[in-house]
Scaffold this active site. Structure first.
Site, PDB file in Angstrom:
ATOM      1  N   LYS A  23     -77.405 -59.656 -11.302  1.00 20.35           N
ATOM      2  CA  LYS A  23     -79.190 -59.235 -11.421  1.00 20.35           C
ATOM      3  C   LYS A  23     -78.910 -58.561 -13.281  1.00 20.35           C
ATOM      4  O   LYS A  23     -79.363 -58.438 -13.897  1.00 20.35           O
ATOM      5  CB  LYS A  23     -79.688 -58.633 -10.441  1.00 20.35           C
ATOM      6  CG  LYS A  23     -80.378 -58.029 -11.350  1.00 20.35           C
ATOM      7  CD  LYS A  23     -81.343 -57.067  -9.909  1.00 20.35           C
ATOM      8  CE  LYS A  23     -82.537 -56.014 -10.509  1.00 20.35           C
ATOM      9  NZ  LYS A  23     -82.262 -54.957 -10.778  1.00 20.35           N
ATOM     10  N   ASN A  24     -78.257 -58.004 -13.063  1.00 17.90           N
ATOM     11  CA  ASN A  24     -78.264 -56.723 -14.274  1.00 17.90           C
ATOM     12  C   ASN A  24     -77.602 -57.211 -15.934  1.00 17.90           C
ATOM     13  O   ASN A  24     -78.478 -57.281 -16.803  1.00 17.90           O
ATOM     14  CB  ASN A  24     -78.383 -55.437 -14.099  1.00 17.90           C
ATOM     15  CG  ASN A  24     -78.948 -54.626 -13.090  1.00 17.90           C
ATOM     16  OD1 ASN A  24     -80.268 -54.291 -13.123  1.00 17.90           O
ATOM     17  ND2 ASN A  24     -78.674 -52.912 -12.786  1.00 17.90           N
ATOM     18  N   ARG A  98     -88.467 -53.788 -15.254  1.00 19.37           N
ATOM     19  CA  ARG A  98     -87.605 -52.945 -15.678  1.00 19.37           C
ATOM     20  C   ARG A  98     -86.654 -53.946 -17.042  1.00 19.37           C
ATOM     21  O   ARG A  98     -86.838 -53.629 -18.760  1.00 19.37           O
ATOM     22  CB  ARG A  98     -86.861 -52.444 -15.549  1.00 19.37           C
ATOM     23  CG  ARG A  98     -86.042 -50.916 -16.199  1.00 19.37           C
ATOM     24  CD  ARG A  98     -86.222 -50.248 -16.043  1.00 19.37           C
ATOM     25  NE  ARG A  98     -85.334 -49.355 -16.705  1.00 19.37           N
ATOM     26  CZ  ARG A  98     -86.095 -48.191 -17.792  1.00 19.37           C
ATOM     27  NH1 ARG A  98     -87.931 -48.252 -17.119  1.00 19.37           N
ATOM     28  NH2 ARG A  98     -84.868 -47.193 -18.402  1.00 19.37           N
ATOM     29  N   ASP A 122     -87.757 -50.004 -10.379  1.00 17.26           N
ATOM     30  CA  ASP A 122     -87.787 -49.208  -9.212  1.00 17.26           C
ATOM     31  C   ASP A 122     -88.571 -47.328  -9.560  1.00 17.26           C
ATOM     32  O   ASP A 122     -87.949 -47.177 -10.527  1.00 17.26           O
ATOM     33  CB  ASP A 122     -86.279 -48.687  -9.008  1.00 17.26           C
ATOM     34  CG  ASP A 122     -86.082 -49.639  -7.866  1.00 17.26           C
ATOM     35  OD1 ASP A 122     -86.888 -50.887  -7.360  1.00 17.26           O
ATOM     36  OD2 ASP A 122     -85.033 -50.177  -8.223  1.00 17.26           O
ATOM     37  N   ASP A 320     -76.314 -47.853  -8.724  1.00 15.31           N
ATOM     38  CA  ASP A 320     -77.104 -48.442  -7.558  1.00 15.31           C
ATOM     39  C   ASP A 320     -76.401 -48.440  -6.531  1.00 15.31           C
ATOM     40  O   ASP A 320     -76.550 -49.167  -5.376  1.00 15.31           O
ATOM     41  CB  ASP A 320     -77.354 -49.823  -8.317  1.00 15.31           C
ATOM     42  CG  ASP A 320     -77.828 -50.011  -9.692  1.00 15.31           C
ATOM     43  OD1 ASP A 320     -78.135 -48.339  -9.963  1.00 15.31           O
ATOM     44  OD2 ASP A 320     -77.431 -50.639 -10.352  1.00 15.31           O
ATOM     45  N   MET A 342     -77.667 -39.501 -11.625  1.00 13.50           N
ATOM     46  CA  MET A 342     -78.336 -40.073 -12.334  1.00 13.50           C
ATOM     47  C   MET A 342     -80.106 -39.851 -12.502  1.00 13.50           C
ATOM     48  O   MET A 342     -80.998 -39.673 -13.102  1.00 13.50           O
ATOM     49  CB  MET A 342     -78.549 -41.297 -13.250  1.00 13.50           C
ATOM     50  CG  MET A 342     -77.179 -41.668 -13.859  1.00 13.50           C
ATOM     51  SD  MET A 342     -76.771 -43.016 -14.081  1.00 13.50           S
ATOM     52  CE  MET A 342     -75.236 -43.048 -14.783  1.00 13.50           C
TER      53      MET A 342
END
Ligand SMILES: CC(=O)N[C@H]1[C@@H](OP(=O)(O)OP(=O)(O)OC[C@H]2O[C@@H](n3ccc(=O)[nH]c3=O)[C@H](O)[C@@H]2O)O[C@H](CO)[C@@H](O)[C@@H]1O
Ligand SMILES: C=C(OP(=O)(O)O)C(=O)O
EC number: 2.5.1.7
Length: 437
Positions: A23-24, A98, A122, A320, A342
């Protein structure tokens, strides 16, 4: 009416599962198609909400999108419609995810202006974009933030390469600045750059498009600007967050599972971090084989102190996957301290796990101590709401291991990152179905 998963847990699963495309990575790569007027063909694109939304945004920008087959698309950004970027629709659409923030760099580089509403993603704590804008400003852009409208504008007659020291190794920030710098005049050096595999993939693709980036995989990227980029082809890596999730799923449900084609060399510390929880896993070719295990025992540090798993920019452990580590720790033998450095609000989902019978002490918003149940007392099924994409998947894994029925609501959060997850889980024996409530 909204979508929910109904799960009857406690079943052992078995078989092969293939991770989706990342996905990212997809979010970065799709934005990069805006850097050229030529065709860019991309394969292994996951069919998930966030990615599909970004493809729609590209279409609204008048990028020509052709679907060649499952997960395989060709993009051609030769007649970009700039009016859409300034429209009310974009203010709404762009705010939904995002990843859309990464159209800023390509737009600024190619057209000299770019606009963006405060992006979504998120709600896992503050998610500032300062690094992105500081980078653009260093390259010569003028930046305006309209607080009332929550709207960012960037303009630049020309971008000029520079030495940029990032104040934090932001993943999307680095991607954005790299995409602006490839078409800037002269040499840009980005120090404290993020260097995770997806960013490496982006840089390699940009080089295939004619860019000149060196230092890929390190925290110092050097970019010699070029006038123009051309078309290329690119294939997405398997999603490392999915891979970690399936390792966790196998351990929690005592299942024998093979995760296919994982691209082991790009997984960094992920496999070993699961091993530290006592989970056996084997590299078989490019697959990960996880045997059925009745128990797994957490290792201690050499000095005998309690194992801490914390996140860090790559090559550290990705934030993640911390929610997955946390859920897996609830059934380990031993204790683990989870330290989410984070993000500030990513651990609050533990109250759902506590309701299910897990023993967790939330020390503060960043740290939780998990005292494992050693698979002696199963978690209990319950009703819950998925708060964010990764916590959602962690709760899904908890529910699959739990005794009895669970219902997870707000599964849009899960669907935004995991392709066809219910069907793929049913294929390895899970009792999960989609319901409307
Ligand atoms: C679309 C996408 O790709 N999203 C990922 C991306 O988000 P994204 O690129 O938005 O995240 P950033 O890398 O910018 O930063 C994430 C958070 O970590 C903090 N931070 C970051 C770097 C650092 O050295 N120190 C530090 O504290 C930031 O302040 C921020 O709160 O990277 C995150 C960090 O891997 C992942 O969780 C997200 O899934
Ligand atoms: C936080 C995540 O996504 P996003 O950055 O899109 O919100 C994630 O992928 O875990």
């Amino acid at each position: 009416m909204s979508g929910a998963f109904e799960i009857r847990g406690g079943k052992k699963l078995s078989g092969d599962i293939t991770p989706q495309g990342a996905k990212n990575e997809a979010l970065q790569i799709l934005c990069a198609v805006l850097l050229t007027e030529d065709e860019v063909r991309i394969s292994n694109i996951p069919d998930i909400k966030d990615v599909n939304k970004l493809i729609e945004i590209l279409q609204d920008l008048n990028v020509k999108v052709t679907k060649n087959g499952k997960g395989d698309y060709t993009f051609k950004a030769d007649e970009v419609n700039f009016d859409y970027i300034k429209s009310k629709e974009f203010k709404k659409d762009g705010a939904k995810l995002r990843g859309s923030v990464m159209i800023l760099g390509p737009m600024l580089a190619r057209f000299g202006e770019a606009y963006m509403p405060t992006p979504g993603g998120d709600k896992i704590g503050r998610r500032r974009l300062d690094t992105h804008f500081q980078g653009f400003v260093e390259l010569g852009a003028e930046f305006v933030f309209d607080e009332e409208d929550q709207y960012y504008s960037l303009k630049a007659k020309e971008l000029n390469g520079k030495f940029i020291l990032l104040e934090e190794a932001s993943v999307t920030g680095t991607a954005n600045i790299v995409m602006a710098a490839v078409l800037a005049k002269g040499k840009t050096r980005i120090y404290n750059a993020a260097c995770e595999p997806y960013l490496q993939q982006l840089c390699k693709m940009l080089n295939r498009m004619g860019a000149n980036i060196t230092g890929i995989g390190s925290n110092l990227l050097t970019i010699d600007g070029v006038d123009k980029l051309h078309g290329t082809e690119h294939t997405m890596l398997p999603d490392m967050v999915e891979i970690g999730s399936w390792i966790g799923l196998a351990a929690m449900t005592k299942s024998e599972i093979t995760i296919k084609n994982v691209n082991w060399n790009q997984l960094g510390v992920i496999p070993n971090t699961f091993r530290k929880l006592g989970i056996e896993l084997e590299q078989r070719g490019d697959d990960i084989y996880i045997p059925s295990q009745e128990h797994y025992k957490v290792q201690k540090f050499i000095d005998g102190s309690i194992l801490t798993v914390s996140d860090a920019p790559w090559p550290g452990f990705t934030p993640d996957l911390l929610s997955i580590i946390l859920v897996v720790a609830t059934q380990a033998k031993g204790s683990v301290l989870i330290h989410q450095k984070m993000f500030e609000s990513r651990l609050f989902f533990v109250d759902k796990l506590i309701d299910m019978g897990a023993q967790i002490i939330l020390c503060d918003p960043h740290r939780a101590t998990v005292i494992g149940l050693n698979q002696e007392t199963p978690l209990r099924g319950t009703s819950m709401v998925s708060p964010d994409i990764r916590a959602g998947n962690a709760l899904l894994i908890a529910a699959l291991s739990a005794e009895g029925k669970s219902v997870i609501q707000n599964i849009e959060q899960i669907d935004r990152g995991y392709e066809n997850i219910d069907e793929r889980l049913r294929a390895i024996g899970a009792d999960i179905r989609r319901i409307e409530i």
